[in-house]
Design a protein around this motif. Structure first.
Motif, PDB file in Angstrom:
ATOM      1  N   GLN A 126       0.837  -1.208   0.000  1.00 34.79           N
ATOM      2  CA  GLN A 126       0.000   0.000   0.000  1.00 34.79           C
ATOM      3  C   GLN A 126       0.872   1.258   0.000  1.00 34.79           C
ATOM      4  O   GLN A 126       0.583   2.221  -0.722  1.00 34.79           O
ATOM      5  CB  GLN A 126      -0.914  -0.010   1.228  1.00 34.79           C
ATOM      6  CG  GLN A 126      -1.918   1.137   1.228  1.00 34.79           C
ATOM      7  CD  GLN A 126      -2.868   1.055   2.419  1.00 34.79           C
ATOM      8  OE1 GLN A 126      -2.733   0.187   3.277  1.00 34.79           O
ATOM      9  NE2 GLN A 126      -3.834   1.958   2.461  1.00 34.79           N
ATOM     10  N   LEU A 127       1.973   1.227   0.785  1.00 34.54           N
ATOM     11  CA  LEU A 127       2.879   2.377   0.829  1.00 34.54           C
ATOM     12  C   LEU A 127       3.591   2.567  -0.509  1.00 34.54           C
ATOM     13  O   LEU A 127       3.799   3.705  -0.952  1.00 34.54           O
ATOM     14  CB  LEU A 127       3.899   2.198   1.957  1.00 34.54           C
ATOM     15  CG  LEU A 127       3.356   2.376   3.374  1.00 34.54           C
ATOM     16  CD1 LEU A 127       4.424   1.984   4.401  1.00 34.54           C
ATOM     17  CD2 LEU A 127       2.934   3.830   3.600  1.00 34.54           C
ATOM     18  N   GLN A 128       3.947   1.461  -1.155  1.00 38.14           N
ATOM     19  CA  GLN A 128       4.585   1.560  -2.470  1.00 38.14           C
ATOM     20  C   GLN A 128       3.623   2.179  -3.488  1.00 38.14           C
ATOM     21  O   GLN A 128       4.015   3.014  -4.310  1.00 38.14           O
ATOM     22  CB  GLN A 128       5.029   0.172  -2.949  1.00 38.14           C
ATOM     23  CG  GLN A 128       6.278  -0.350  -2.256  1.00 38.14           C
ATOM     24  CD  GLN A 128       7.521   0.466  -2.596  1.00 38.14           C
ATOM     25  OE1 GLN A 128       7.591   1.129  -3.627  1.00 38.14           O
ATOM     26  NE2 GLN A 128       8.493   0.456  -1.697  1.00 38.14           N
ATOM     27  N   GLN A 184       4.172   5.705  -5.424  1.00 38.21           N
ATOM     28  CA  GLN A 184       4.084   5.843  -6.875  1.00 38.21           C
ATOM     29  C   GLN A 184       3.022   6.869  -7.271  1.00 38.21           C
ATOM     30  O   GLN A 184       3.200   7.642  -8.230  1.00 38.21           O
ATOM     31  CB  GLN A 184       3.762   4.489  -7.515  1.00 38.21           C
ATOM     32  CG  GLN A 184       4.897   3.485  -7.433  1.00 38.21           C
ATOM     33  CD  GLN A 184       6.194   4.020  -8.036  1.00 38.21           C
ATOM     34  OE1 GLN A 184       6.200   4.576  -9.145  1.00 38.21           O
ATOM     35  NE2 GLN A 184       7.287   3.873  -7.307  1.00 38.21           N
ATOM     36  N   GLN A 185       1.923   6.904  -6.499  1.00 43.94           N
ATOM     37  CA  GLN A 185       0.892   7.908  -6.753  1.00 43.94           C
ATOM     38  C   GLN A 185       1.462   9.312  -6.526  1.00 43.94           C
ATOM     39  O   GLN A 185       1.207  10.235  -7.318  1.00 43.94           O
ATOM     40  CB  GLN A 185      -0.299   7.670  -5.824  1.00 43.94           C
ATOM     41  CG  GLN A 185      -1.426   8.690  -6.002  1.00 43.94           C
ATOM     42  CD  GLN A 185      -2.529   8.510  -4.968  1.00 43.94           C
ATOM     43  OE1 GLN A 185      -2.490   7.593  -4.157  1.00 43.94           O
ATOM     44  NE2 GLN A 185      -3.501   9.406  -4.989  1.00 43.94           N
ATOM     45  N   ALA A 186       2.253   9.486  -5.451  1.00 47.19           N
ATOM     46  CA  ALA A 186       2.866  10.782  -5.150  1.00 47.19           C
ATOM     47  C   ALA A 186       3.826  11.195  -6.258  1.00 47.19           C
ATOM     48  O   ALA A 186       3.848  12.362  -6.681  1.00 47.19           O
ATOM     49  CB  ALA A 186       3.602  10.707  -3.814  1.00 47.19           C
ATOM     50  N   ILE A 187       4.595  10.225  -6.738  1.00 50.13           N
ATOM     51  CA  ILE A 187       5.550  10.524  -7.821  1.00 50.13           C
ATOM     52  C   ILE A 187       4.796  10.972  -9.073  1.00 50.13           C
ATOM     53  O   ILE A 187       5.202  11.916  -9.766  1.00 50.13           O
ATOM     54  CB  ILE A 187       6.441   9.302  -8.099  1.00 50.13           C
ATOM     55  CG1 ILE A 187       7.387   9.068  -6.910  1.00 50.13           C
ATOM     56  CG2 ILE A 187       7.245   9.497  -9.383  1.00 50.13           C
ATOM     57  CD1 ILE A 187       8.161   7.755  -6.979  1.00 50.13           C
ATOM     58  N   ALA A 237      -0.237  18.377  -3.586  1.00 53.08           N
ATOM     59  CA  ALA A 237      -0.861  17.052  -3.460  1.00 53.08           C
ATOM     60  C   ALA A 237       0.216  15.976  -3.339  1.00 53.08           C
ATOM     61  O   ALA A 237       0.092  15.043  -2.539  1.00 53.08           O
ATOM     62  CB  ALA A 237      -1.761  16.776  -4.661  1.00 53.08           C
ATOM     63  N   ALA A 238       1.284  16.114  -4.122  1.00 60.11           N
ATOM     64  CA  ALA A 238       2.374  15.132  -4.046  1.00 60.11           C
ATOM     65  C   ALA A 238       3.018  15.152  -2.677  1.00 60.11           C
ATOM     66  O   ALA A 238       3.310  14.091  -2.089  1.00 60.11           O
ATOM     67  CB  ALA A 238       3.406  15.431  -5.128  1.00 60.11           C
ATOM     68  N   ASP A 239       3.225  16.340  -2.129  1.00 55.68           N
ATOM     69  CA  ASP A 239       3.894  16.436  -0.827  1.00 55.68           C
ATOM     70  C   ASP A 239       3.028  15.828   0.278  1.00 55.68           C
ATOM     71  O   ASP A 239       3.552  15.205   1.210  1.00 55.68           O
ATOM     72  CB  ASP A 239       4.223  17.895  -0.513  1.00 55.68           C
ATOM     73  CG  ASP A 239       5.307  18.011   0.545  1.00 55.68           C
ATOM     74  OD1 ASP A 239       6.207  17.137   0.577  1.00 55.68           O
ATOM     75  OD2 ASP A 239       5.275  18.966   1.332  1.00 55.68           O
TER      76      ASP A 239
END
Length: 580
Positions: free
Chosen positions: A15-17, A21-24, A34-36
């Motif tokens: 889930q963290l991965q 990847q969503q943040a990236i 939003a990424a931060d």
């Protein structure tokens, strides 16, 4: 005993991965906030997750929060030593904070961890440039370009540093590469126009700078360059129109200076003397304000040199005869700036048996060596041991050899006008050298210095005011005339006014003095200057134009503005036989 941190379960790790990847993805899409938030969620679950720390730190840098960026990126490096990306981003944030030495350490560690990291090499080049290490910066940029041949930024940065180093051919090729990759790169197009103007390819310069202006609505430097090019093309109305939209109050100090200088040049060539003088006065006022007390102090420090040398020389009773032939085939072309030394330079450089070293720090290198050896000049000039003198000559010729080839029998002309203030050590260390002194009407000289934009070193800082310029002229010429009276100088005088009136007559007399055979090649200094393309002197514009009489007697159009310095300069006008 402290409890060991609980590790996430396998499902949580997945889930963290996914969250990372969503943040990236958000980061790449420019959605920084939003990424931060997503990176922060990852870090709440795993506080030392190096990728999240690195990328959150990068966002902080991108948002100008560089202190926070440094904190996060240091954590990333602590969590994953030799993390090249994090070290690269850390160096970027440190550089943004003005922490140049720290940035150098971080970026050097980044390229050591990953020698193929082109972005880190580029950023290392930036930091080295900040630190004044131009050679190291060039090397780093070259490595970045080799590692990422289609990346625009390293090519552009390398081109810029080559332009500063006057390596115009390589810089031009790189700017063209940048434009082939990104035709909308306005700065590269502008700098390409700068090169064309310096090479006197004025139509090409005009076309490129117009393209640069079309690519950006507001570009004051391009307007100023366009005006300069159009003025040189004799399109004075076009030049004035290019400047009309600019308002000094809305510009940076550097651009406001450039605007005032170009207005002054345009007003001068169109016979608006009062407006020209006002424009040059404003340009010099801005430069003096920009430099502050330090600039005034360095100007005063320079004036102390001829004053101190003159005081020592006036006390000298006997200059001893010095054996040896040191200085054979060496000529010092000296004079006060704007006295015609650049025109003489082009005449002499056209001769196949003569090589001109054009305004390079030859004497400065020699004097720096003297200081390293503990010598105090001019006090120690008479008692120089020959072995010490040889070390000073070696330092001098090391610099000469960087610029010209000393073939057997070739005459080397060292053209640096204000080497005139070093006449004492030059005469002692090179007793067989010859001097060519360029003279011009003192009021024309001072006015021309006041109207010229120089790089403001210690000497040139004196030309921001007429009073300082006149004082410097008086001290310098008093030193020279005292040296002529007391030292065994071999001197040939060339009057600028005589030279432009009869180039052949003056050139024949000069070559006879130097012991050089006659050649008609010296009769076309303008053609020689154009063939050379780049000339290392502030007078590069004038020497590529046909020899003309306009600059002779220009002071008469500015007579009322020169009145405050007449008391200092009129004695020299009379002494040299000029009209008052």
């Amino acid at each position: 005993m402290a409890k060991e941190a609980k590790r996430p379960a396998a499902a949580d790790v997945r889930q963290l991965q996914q969250l990372l990847q969503q943040a990236i993805g958000l980061h790449r899409g420019g959605q920084l906030d939003a990424a931060d938030k997503a990176y922060t969620q990852v870090l709440k679950a795993v506080p030392n997750q190096p990728d999240a720390l690195n990328l959150s730190g990068l966002i902080a840098h991108q948002q100008g929060k560089n202190a926070r960026a440094v904190m996060l990126l240091n954590k990333a490096v602590a969590a994953r030593p030799n993390f090249a990306d994090a070290l690269n981003h850390l160096g970027m944030a440190q550089r943004a904070l003005g922490q140049t030495q720290a940035a150098l350490v971080s970026l050097a560690a980044a390229v050591e961890a990953d020698p193929q990291h082109a972005e880190a090499w580029n950023n290392l080049g930036n930091a080295r440039k900040d630190a004044g290490d131009m050679f190291g910066a060039t090397s780093a940029y070259e490595t970045a370009v080799a590692g990422a041949p289609r990346a625009v930024e390293p090519k552009y940065n390398l081109a810029n540093i080559l332009l500063e180093a006057e390596q115009h051919g390589r810089a031009e090729a790189l700017y063209k590469d940048v434009l082939s990759l990104n035709p909308a790169h306005v700065e590269a197009r502008f700098n390409l126009a700068v090169i064309f103007e310096r090479r006197h390819e004025l139509e090409s310069a005009r076309d490129e700078v117009k393209r640069a202006l079309a690519g950006r609505g507001q570009f004051s430097q391009a307007n100023i360059l366009l005006a300069k090019v159009l003025r040189r093309l004799k399109d004075f109305d076009g030049a004035e129109a290019a400047l009309a939209s600019l308002r000094a109050a809305e510009l940076s100090t550097e651009d406001a200076i450039g605007l005032a200088v170009e207005r002054g040049r345009l007003f001068d060539v169109t016979d608006r003397a009062d407006e020209a003088f006002a424009a040059f006065t404003e340009a010099n006022r801005l430069q003096a304000a920009q430099g502050g007390k330090k600039l005034a102090q360095q100007a005063e420090g320079f004036r102390r040199r001829p004053a101190g040398n003159l005081e020592w020389l006036e006390r000298l009773e006997v200059w001893p005869e010095i054996e040896g032939n040191s200085g054979e085939n060496l000529v010092f072309l000296v004079g006060f700036p704007r006295s015609g030394t650049t025109l003489l330079d082009q005449i002499l450089d056209a001769h196949p048996g003569i090589a001109v070293v054009e305004e390079r720090p030859t004497a400065v290198r020699m004097l720096a060596k003297a200081k390293d050896l503990g010598l105090e000049l001019p006090k120690d000039v008479l008692g120089l041991d020959e072995s010490v003198a040889e070390q000073l000559r070696a330092a001098y010729f090391d610099e000469v050899d960087r610029h010209v080839s000393r073939e057997p029998g070739r005459i080397i002309v060292d053209k640096m006008p204000l080497n005139i203030v070093h006449v004492l050590p030059l005469t002692r260390i090179f007793p067989r050298a010859k001097f060519v002194i360029a003279l011009r009407h003192p009021l024309d000289v001072i006015l021309s210095c006041f109207m010229q934009r120089f790089r403001l070193n210690e000497a040139m800082s004196n030309f921001l005011s007429l009073d300082d310029a006149a004082e410097t002229y008086d001290l310098t010429l008093r030193l020279w005339t005292a040296a002529e009276a007391k030292l065994p100088l071999q001197v040939h005088e060339v009057r600028y006014e005589n030279l432009i009136a009869d180039v052949e007559k003056e050139s024949r007399a000069l070559l006879d003095f130097l012991g050089a055979d006659w050649t008609d090649a010296v009769l076309d200094p303008t053609g020689h200057a154009r063939a050379r393309k780049i000339i290392n002197t502030p007078s590069y514009e004038q020497v590529t134009e046909p020899i003309y009489q306009r600059a002779s007697g220009r002071w008469t159009r500015y007579e009322k503005h020169l009145e405050p310095v007449r008391k200092k300069l009129d004695p020299w006008v009379e002494r040299f036989g000029y009209r008052i």
